[in-house]
Design a protein around this motif. Sequence first.
Motif, PDB file in Angstrom:
ATOM      1  N   SER A   1       0.654  -1.511   0.171  1.00 27.48           N
ATOM      2  CA  SER A   1      -0.024   0.074   0.002  1.00 27.48           C
ATOM      3  C   SER A   1       0.636   1.554   0.043  1.00 27.48           C
ATOM      4  O   SER A   1       0.278   2.357  -0.232  1.00 27.48           O
TER       5      SER A   1
ATOM      6  N   SER B   1      -1.166  -6.389  -1.176  1.00 28.23           N
ATOM      7  CA  SER B   1      -1.691  -7.027  -0.458  1.00 28.23           C
ATOM      8  C   SER B   1      -0.800  -5.889   0.903  1.00 28.23           C
ATOM      9  O   SER B   1      -0.386  -6.170   0.387  1.00 28.23           O
TER      10      SER B   1
ATOM     11  N   ARG C   1      -3.050  -4.175   4.718  1.00 29.86           N
ATOM     12  CA  ARG C   1      -4.263  -4.353   5.133  1.00 29.86           C
ATOM     13  C   ARG C   1      -5.361  -3.127   4.813  1.00 29.86           C
ATOM     14  O   ARG C   1      -6.298  -2.866   5.169  1.00 29.86           O
ATOM     15  N   ASP C   2      -4.747  -1.889   4.129  1.00 32.55           N
ATOM     16  CA  ASP C   2      -5.534  -1.262   3.725  1.00 32.55           C
ATOM     17  C   ASP C   2      -5.793  -1.227   2.394  1.00 32.55           C
ATOM     18  O   ASP C   2      -4.962  -0.324   1.287  1.00 32.55           O
ATOM     19  N   GLU C   3      -7.566  -1.473   2.196  1.00 33.60           N
ATOM     20  CA  GLU C   3      -7.834  -2.013   0.837  1.00 33.60           C
ATOM     21  C   GLU C   3      -7.714  -0.254   0.030  1.00 33.60           C
ATOM     22  O   GLU C   3      -7.354  -0.548  -1.204  1.00 33.60           O
TER      23      GLU C   3
ATOM     24  N   ILE D   1      -6.039  -7.164  -5.789  1.00 31.55           N
ATOM     25  CA  ILE D   1      -6.520  -6.448  -4.903  1.00 31.55           C
ATOM     26  C   ILE D   1      -6.400  -8.003  -3.706  1.00 31.55           C
ATOM     27  O   ILE D   1      -7.590  -8.308  -3.702  1.00 31.55           O
TER      28      ILE D   1
ATOM     29  N   PRO E   1      -6.719  -7.943   0.157  1.00 30.38           N
ATOM     30  CA  PRO E   1      -6.144  -7.105   1.791  1.00 30.38           C
ATOM     31  C   PRO E   1      -6.945  -8.045   3.032  1.00 30.38           C
ATOM     32  O   PRO E   1      -7.095  -8.701   2.292  1.00 30.38           O
TER      33      PRO E   1
END
Length: 270
Positions: A14, A35, A37-39, A54, A56
Amino acid sequence: MDYTGKVIWITGASSGIGAALARDAASRGAHIVLSGRDEARLAEVAADCGETLIIPFDVRDDAALADATAKAIHWKGGVDVAFANAGVSQRSRALKTDMQVYRDIIDIDLTAQIAFSQGLIGHMTERGSGALAFISSIAGKVGVPMRTAYSAVKFGLAGYGDALRGELSQTGVNVHVIYPGSVATDVARNAMVADGSKRGVSDRAIDEGIPAADAARKMLDEMAAGTREIIVAQGMEEQMGEMRRTPDALFDQVAQMVAGGYMEKMEAEG
């Protein structure tokens, strides 16, 4: 290695080095799996990368990792290159650091990155091709004050990568360990301090470091050239890394041991 048409999966994608790797690899014709945590931030990176997938998830979640691995492999029939890049740094004296900080950094930066790799090595060896890249650090070559946990995990990740390279040396799967120095990212700002909270400020060395795009370009170029140990640093940090560089002859010696049946002999003795 020609990246055209290759599926490249990047964790920690990200921002920072991960995002820069995604953009550069996409410009070379690769299909990118992102990949983190923050889509929403992954989507921003994906907008610059053409055809992407994507996925996540939190790298510490074993079930989510297994699901992500299945999705990444299914997307286009396989994963060709995987970057174990997710991680968090540290800025605190050992004397003042809560033990939980050590446990958290080990879990994120080492255990989760090993799990990411372990989920792919069977797939890659069955195909007889692929590349695994582990983002260590110059702090994984030389212990750096205020980073005892970070140095520990980056040394550990390098050790895992080097040992894995030997094991996979007869399979067609390549392993690269990458040692960045100061790269201009948010790594220092996001680092954990003694109580586990986020530091919130950057370092001058980081702010004046190698631009992330330049670092990513060198990493991909060196991997394409087949370089097993890749140092991406400048000035004193580059000198420190080069002083601790592993000779290619040593990597070759380990590969020759494996070719000679070392692992089979060990298993027979067990």
